[in-house]
Scaffold this motif. Structure first.
Motif, mmCIF file in Angstrom:
data_model
loop_
_atom_site.group_PDB
_atom_site.id
_atom_site.type_symbol
_atom_site.label_atom_id
_atom_site.label_comp_id
_atom_site.label_asym_id
_atom_site.label_seq_id
_atom_site.Cartn_x
_atom_site.Cartn_y
_atom_site.Cartn_z
ATOM 1 N N GLU A 69 0.783 -1.394 0.065
ATOM 2 C CA GLU A 69 0.149 0.007 0.049
ATOM 3 C C GLU A 69 0.818 1.301 0.002
ATOM 4 N N GLN A 70 1.743 1.249 0.905
ATOM 5 C CA GLN A 70 2.758 2.364 0.976
ATOM 6 C C GLN A 70 3.573 2.694 -0.631
ATOM 7 N N ALA A 71 3.953 1.735 -1.015
ATOM 8 C CA ALA A 71 4.633 1.565 -2.554
ATOM 9 C C ALA A 71 3.652 2.266 -3.549
ATOM 10 N N LEU A 72 2.374 1.919 -3.209
ATOM 11 C CA LEU A 72 1.454 2.277 -4.342
ATOM 12 C C LEU A 72 1.140 3.841 -4.113
ATOM 13 N N LEU A 73 1.189 4.314 -2.797
ATOM 14 C CA LEU A 73 0.886 5.687 -2.503
ATOM 15 C C LEU A 73 2.117 6.414 -2.784
ATOM 16 N N SER A 74 3.082 5.770 -2.857
ATOM 17 C CA SER A 74 4.649 6.708 -3.078
ATOM 18 C C SER A 74 4.372 6.896 -4.585
ATOM 19 N N LEU A 75 4.106 5.886 -5.595
ATOM 20 C CA LEU A 75 3.872 6.083 -6.883
ATOM 21 C C LEU A 75 3.056 7.291 -7.172
ATOM 22 N N TRP A 76 1.514 7.035 -6.499
ATOM 23 C CA TRP A 76 0.949 8.064 -6.850
ATOM 24 C C TRP A 76 0.991 9.491 -6.428
ATOM 25 N N ARG A 77 1.772 9.643 -5.604
ATOM 26 C CA ARG A 77 2.430 11.019 -5.072
ATOM 27 C C ARG A 77 3.426 11.333 -6.023
ATOM 28 N N ALA A 78 3.972 10.518 -6.801
ATOM 29 C CA ALA A 78 5.083 10.957 -7.777
ATOM 30 C C ALA A 78 4.294 10.997 -9.150
ATOM 31 N N HIS A 79 3.131 11.299 -9.111
ATOM 32 C CA HIS A 79 2.143 11.571 -10.375
ATOM 33 C C HIS A 79 2.256 10.370 -11.246
ATOM 34 N N ARG A 80 1.989 9.176 -10.706
ATOM 35 C CA ARG A 80 1.874 7.936 -11.633
ATOM 36 C C ARG A 80 0.493 7.768 -11.823
ATOM 37 N N ARG A 81 0.117 7.246 -13.021
ATOM 38 C CA ARG A 81 -1.415 6.956 -13.108
ATOM 39 C C ARG A 81 -1.551 5.483 -13.082
ATOM 40 N N PHE A 82 -2.744 5.117 -12.431
ATOM 41 C CA PHE A 82 -3.070 3.557 -12.283
ATOM 42 C C PHE A 82 -4.429 3.303 -13.186
ATOM 43 N N LEU A 83 -4.115 2.014 -13.787
ATOM 44 C CA LEU A 83 -5.342 1.390 -14.486
ATOM 45 C C LEU A 83 -5.362 0.319 -13.598
ATOM 46 N N CYS A 84 -6.814 -0.144 -13.542
ATOM 47 C CA CYS A 84 -7.272 -1.352 -13.226
ATOM 48 C C CYS A 84 -8.561 -1.695 -13.228
ATOM 49 N N THR A 85 -9.029 -2.917 -13.541
ATOM 50 C CA THR A 85 -10.453 -3.338 -13.669
ATOM 51 C C THR A 85 -10.652 -4.391 -12.898
ATOM 52 N N SER A 86 -10.022 -4.878 -12.318
ATOM 53 C CA SER A 86 -10.026 -6.332 -11.253
ATOM 54 C C SER A 86 -10.704 -5.828 -10.084
ATOM 55 N N PRO A 87 -11.813 -6.588 -9.430
ATOM 56 C CA PRO A 87 -12.493 -6.044 -8.254
ATOM 57 C C PRO A 87 -11.243 -5.919 -7.218
ATOM 58 N N PHE A 88 -10.518 -6.759 -7.090
ATOM 59 C CA PHE A 88 -9.366 -6.612 -5.838
ATOM 60 C C PHE A 88 -8.595 -5.038 -6.033
ATOM 61 N N ALA A 89 -8.273 -5.043 -7.339
ATOM 62 C CA ALA A 89 -7.395 -3.841 -7.585
ATOM 63 C C ALA A 89 -7.928 -2.763 -7.453
#
Length: 105
Positions: A69-89
């Motif tokens: 979770e922290q890794a994803l938040l770090s990437l988001w704060r670095a202005h990365r975009r997220f793609l997902c369609t799976s229910p878990f993601a």
């Protein structure tokens, strides 16, 4: 009883980097946990400049711990975009407050 021998636990995270003319896509597959989660930001930084448009495709993620979770938040704060369609993601992104982009596969 079940066996008394300790089970072998194998954690795997595969990061596939795809380069397109206008963007770079990192496709994640597996478990975003522990030391693998910590390596994710480093791997993205090595493959992409801070000016690049980078999409993180989370559809192949099967689980994430606090480090993930922290890794994803770090990437988001670095202005990365997220793609997902799976229910878990999608649930994971919603839980973290990370907006999800329209898929551009």
């Amino acid at each position: 009883t079940l066996g008394k021998e300790p089970a072998l636990i194998l954690v795997v995270l595969r990061i596939t980097i795809l380069y397109f003319g206008d963007r770079t896509k990192a496709v994640l597959n597996g478990q975003l946990v522990g030391e693998w989660a910590e390596c994710l930001s480093k791997a993205i930084a090595q493959c992409c400049s801070t000016r690049d448009t980078v999409e993180i495709d989370l559809d192949g993620i099967t689980c994430a711990d606090r480090a993930g979770e922290q890794a994803l938040l770090s990437l988001w704060r670095a202005h990365r975009r997220f793609l997902c369609t799976s229910p878990f993601a999608r649930t994971l992104c919603e839980h973290l407050g990370i907006p999800v982009e329209a898929d551009s596969r």
